[in-house]
Design an enzyme around this catalytic site. Sequence first.
Site, PDB file in Angstrom:
ATOM      1  N   HIS A  62      -7.430   6.916   0.206  1.00  0.00           N
ATOM      2  CA  HIS A  62      -6.182   6.602   0.121  1.00  0.00           C
ATOM      3  C   HIS A  62      -5.908   5.155   0.915  1.00  0.00           C
ATOM      4  CE1 HIS A  62      -1.785   6.188  -0.789  1.00  0.00           C
ATOM      5  NE2 HIS A  62      -1.362   6.332   0.458  1.00  0.00           N
ATOM      6  N   GLY A  75       3.752  -0.068  -1.898  1.00  0.00           N
ATOM      7  CA  GLY A  75       3.597  -0.470  -3.275  1.00  0.00           C
ATOM      8  C   GLY A  75       4.830  -0.045  -4.145  1.00  0.00           C
ATOM      9  N   HIS A  91       0.982  -1.278   0.002  1.00  0.00           N
ATOM     10  CA  HIS A  91      -0.070   0.099   0.044  1.00  0.00           C
ATOM     11  C   HIS A  91       0.692   1.156   0.086  1.00  0.00           C
ATOM     12  CE1 HIS A  91      -1.986   3.210   2.251  1.00  0.00           C
ATOM     13  NE2 HIS A  91      -2.810   3.365   1.561  1.00  0.00           N
ATOM     14  N   SER A  92       0.436   2.187  -0.960  1.00  0.00           N
ATOM     15  CA  SER A  92       1.141   3.515  -0.951  1.00  0.00           C
ATOM     16  C   SER A  92       2.823   3.092  -1.091  1.00  0.00           C
ATOM     17  CB  SER A  92       0.846   4.265   0.307  1.00  0.00           C
ATOM     18  OG  SER A  92       1.258   5.603   0.128  1.00  0.00           O
ATOM     19  N   LEU A  93       3.521   3.951   0.062  1.00  0.00           N
ATOM     20  CA  LEU A  93       4.897   3.591   0.048  1.00  0.00           C
ATOM     21  C   LEU A  93       5.491   2.006  -0.183  1.00  0.00           C
ATOM     22  CD1 LEU A  93       7.998   4.245   0.757  1.00  0.00           C
ATOM     23  CD2 LEU A  93       7.445   3.880   3.196  1.00  0.00           C
TER      24      LEU A  93
END
Length: 285
Positions: free
Chosen positions: A262, A105, A101-103
Amino acid sequence: MSHTFEEVRLRLPHLEVAAHLYGPEDGRPVIALHGWLDNAASFSRLAPLLNGVRIVALDLPGHGLSDHRPPGAGYNIWDYAHDILQTAEQFGWQRFSLLGHSLGGIVSVLLAGAMPERIERLALIDGVIPYTGEAESAPRKLGEALRALLAVERKRKPVYARFDQAVAARMKGVGAVSREAAERLAQRGLMPVPGGYTWRTDPRLMLPSPLRLTLAHAQAFAQRVECPTSLIIARQGLMTDAKVIEFIDSLPFESHRLHGGHHLHLDDDEGAAAIAAVFNPFFAS
């Protein structure tokens, strides 16, 4: 948190990390990587809904219950790739999948592009390539980072008199989250101190990056991903830049746009279920 997981600590050659283990021991091996300033609780809604997978949801170094990096070390995004590989070594996994997720990913894409022989599948949530910087901005960025590093020891992390005050602050942070999501992250991310509570996270995580990949660098990693990849884009998330979306649409990724912010995998049960409906057939195929 109502679902069963196992809390473990893993002694890597360079530091110790904490993690939650979900799923059957003989399931498809998956390492789950949370976003910036989050922790393993980020996957506490989603992981129990994923079938047939053995998930190691890490607290990345500097986050949650994992060690901080030693004095003099930094938190460059590519350093996390080494942490992931060392974690896989603990389980004897030569090939494994990544759920990021996010960072998390972004780091997943870097590792899959750099070492495609090690990664079976990528399941990404609202994160593909990092913020980038071009050559002309590099001297200024390094100067900003060095000045901030010299000053970091003089800074004090905020102290909240009550747990709910820290939860309210997290709700308003980068990538705003629901109250229940903030509570889950805070239960793992806060520690008691004189006067109340503060976050366990390493203050160096808030420092500006001394060096950013150029856009060409970042795109090259994504273009070199060889494994099947499924990407969830949150419609109200952070991936809104038109040029980034255009680039992502050019990649051979399976892409899904879902309603939510997010942290749609953590904010509520509906978001987690919608993502599980995408990732379960992806991991099973």
